[in-house]
Design a protein around this motif. Structure first.
Motif, PDB file in Angstrom:
ATOM      1  N   THR A 180       0.775  -1.289  -0.154  1.00  0.00           N
ATOM      2  CA  THR A 180       0.102   0.096   0.010  1.00  0.00           C
ATOM      3  C   THR A 180       0.593   1.158   0.023  1.00  0.00           C
ATOM      4  OG1 THR A 180      -0.167  -0.277   2.226  1.00  0.00           O
ATOM      5  CG2 THR A 180      -1.860  -0.979   1.119  1.00  0.00           C
ATOM      6  N   ILE A 181       2.017   1.275   0.482  1.00  0.00           N
ATOM      7  CA  ILE A 181       2.632   2.415   0.942  1.00  0.00           C
ATOM      8  C   ILE A 181       4.087   2.425  -0.121  1.00  0.00           C
ATOM      9  CG2 ILE A 181       4.113   4.008   2.260  1.00  0.00           C
ATOM     10  CD1 ILE A 181       1.022   4.173   2.579  1.00  0.00           C
ATOM     11  N   PHE A 197       1.107   6.014  11.500  1.00  0.00           N
ATOM     12  CA  PHE A 197      -0.282   5.712  11.009  1.00  0.00           C
ATOM     13  C   PHE A 197      -1.218   5.025  12.196  1.00  0.00           C
ATOM     14  CE2 PHE A 197       1.871   1.697  10.347  1.00  0.00           C
ATOM     15  CZ  PHE A 197       1.131   0.764  10.855  1.00  0.00           C
ATOM     16  N   PHE A 230      -5.204   3.025   6.496  1.00  0.00           N
ATOM     17  CA  PHE A 230      -5.526   3.066   4.942  1.00  0.00           C
ATOM     18  C   PHE A 230      -5.878   1.900   4.232  1.00  0.00           C
ATOM     19  CE2 PHE A 230      -0.963   2.821   6.449  1.00  0.00           C
ATOM     20  CZ  PHE A 230      -0.579   1.321   5.974  1.00  0.00           C
ATOM     21  N   GLU A 232     -10.172   1.700   2.434  1.00  0.00           N
ATOM     22  CA  GLU A 232     -10.687   1.059   1.036  1.00  0.00           C
ATOM     23  C   GLU A 232     -11.629   0.110   1.385  1.00  0.00           C
ATOM     24  OE1 GLU A 232      -9.675   2.435  -1.656  1.00  0.00           O
ATOM     25  OE2 GLU A 232      -8.581   4.148  -0.376  1.00  0.00           O
ATOM     26  N   GLN A 290       1.214  11.574   2.814  1.00  0.00           N
ATOM     27  CA  GLN A 290      -0.022  11.695   2.307  1.00  0.00           C
ATOM     28  C   GLN A 290      -1.283  10.984   2.579  1.00  0.00           C
ATOM     29  OE1 GLN A 290      -0.666  13.967  -0.220  1.00  0.00           O
ATOM     30  NE2 GLN A 290       1.426  14.635   0.149  1.00  0.00           N
ATOM     31  N   GLU A 291      -0.777   9.712   3.122  1.00  0.00           N
ATOM     32  CA  GLU A 291      -1.883   8.793   3.673  1.00  0.00           C
ATOM     33  C   GLU A 291      -2.314   9.401   4.999  1.00  0.00           C
ATOM     34  OE1 GLU A 291      -3.648   6.487   2.732  1.00  0.00           O
ATOM     35  OE2 GLU A 291      -2.757   5.748   0.756  1.00  0.00           O
ATOM     36  N   SER A 292      -1.185   9.799   5.931  1.00  0.00           N
ATOM     37  CA  SER A 292      -1.783  10.504   7.175  1.00  0.00           C
ATOM     38  C   SER A 292      -2.702  11.741   7.111  1.00  0.00           C
ATOM     39  CB  SER A 292      -0.314  10.884   7.777  1.00  0.00           C
ATOM     40  OG  SER A 292       0.301   9.511   8.196  1.00  0.00           O
ATOM     41  N   TYR A 299      -4.494  12.409   4.365  1.00  0.00           N
ATOM     42  CA  TYR A 299      -6.025  12.004   3.723  1.00  0.00           C
ATOM     43  C   TYR A 299      -6.688  11.374   5.230  1.00  0.00           C
ATOM     44  CZ  TYR A 299      -9.258   9.849   0.712  1.00  0.00           C
ATOM     45  OH  TYR A 299     -10.417   9.796   0.174  1.00  0.00           O
ATOM     46  N   ALA A 300      -6.131  10.749   5.945  1.00  0.00           N
ATOM     47  CA  ALA A 300      -6.897  10.167   7.228  1.00  0.00           C
ATOM     48  C   ALA A 300      -7.515  11.256   8.060  1.00  0.00           C
ATOM     49  CB  ALA A 300      -5.846   9.174   7.913  1.00  0.00           C
TER      50      ALA A 300
END
Length: 303
Positions: free
Chosen positions: A105-106, A161, A243, A247, A295-297, A299-300
């Motif tokens: 995923t990352i 995360f 993350f 989904e 970026q994932e953090s 977005y969360a």
């Protein structure tokens, strides 16, 4: 290895045409250059140059030896140029390891974008939830969850995360049964006894600020993908990174098992065994993975 230096000086003398010219090119005194030649001929036990006040000529043995010295210098120059170029143009092989939950995923997407930009990068990606020895396994860069014990490895925090305790939408948690009695799906790195400390995120002050739960795992897996498949099928509750949960929740295959609560964030680190500044490839991949995780953090936070 001094003989390599002697050979290099000898080649420069032949190429320059004289000891004086070679000394000037090498920024050495004529006596030092002469000493290099003397030591070299003494060690070899053969004369390499015939010198007069006006000219110098190679002996038969010196001619063959000079060709080999030239090849040595060319290889040394090429090695030097290649090493410097590797710090300018990203190219070559790099071996990266990361936990299963982060690899697909990352890490892999981040490295994939880098390879698309620099096609000469040759990555090997190894997903592993165990902390393998970097040197013995030939690994250049490791991505790990949680800070590692004191070691000679260089580690840098690149983000964080949060895991989510979740279950399938159709999975039933009996109201008259203690929550901890739920069937639990454990990841490969978890033990049979699992403790979770939840923090309240709901505005409902009627519920406790924090909750401590202790589970006894009854289903065990060797990767996040297997754990996810079991949880989605209704085999029990379990944790997955936010993350991945996001989904699955969009598809309607997972829901939170602790509404109004969340688990603490866990830190993510990159690690390498290079004593000094890491090679360009290691730095580029580490930065790319860090950016993807950030970026994932971000977005969360908007969920």
């Amino acid at each position: 290895m001094n003989y390599l230096r002697h050979m290099s000086v000898f080649a420069k003398v032949v190429e320059s045409g004289s000891i004086s010219a070679a000394a000037e090119s090498l920024n050495l005194s004529k006596s030092v250059v002469s000493q290099h030649l003397k030591v070299l001929e003494d060690e070899l036990g053969v004369g390499l140059l015939k010198r007069t006040t006006r000219r110098q000529t190679l002996t038969p043995a010196g001619k063959d030896f000079f060709e080999k010295c030239q090849q040595m210098n060319q290889l040394a120059t090429q090695a030097w140029d290649n090493a410097r170029e590797s710090q300018i143009t990203p190219k070559g092989h790099i071996h990266i390891t990361a936990p299963h939950a982060l690899m697909g995923t990352i890490v892999a997407p981040a490295v994939g974008k880098l390879v698309a930009q620099y096609p000469e990068i040759q990555p090997t990606l190894s997903a592993n939830d165990q902390r393998v020895d970097l040197l013995q396994s030939g690994i250049d860069l490791a991505v790990r969850v949680g800070e590692s014990p004191t070691s000679n490895l260089k580690q840098r925090r690149i983000g964080q995360f949060r895991d989510v305790l979740c279950c399938a939408p159709h999975f039933k948690i009996e109201k008259n049964t203690a929550f901890e009695k739920c069937l639990y799906v454990a990841n490969g790195w978890q033990k049979q006894k699992i403790i979770h400390h939840f923090e309240r995120i709901s505005q409902n002050t009627a519920i406790p600020e924090s909750v401590l739960t202790i589970f006894s795992a009854t289903r065990f897996t060797d990767s996040i993908h297997t754990a996810l498949a079991l949880i989605e099928s209704g085999a029990g509750v379990g944790i997955v990174p936010e993350f991945i949960f996001r989904e699955a929740a969009k598809k309607g295959t997972l829901k939170s098992a602790m509404v109004g609560y969340q688990l603490p964030q866990v830190a993510v680190y990159t690690m390498h065994a290079f004593n000094q500044t890491p090679p360009l490839l290691v730095k580029l991949c580490s930065d790319a993975i860090e950016e993807a995780l950030q970026q994932e953090s971000i977005y969360a936070k908007f969920l």
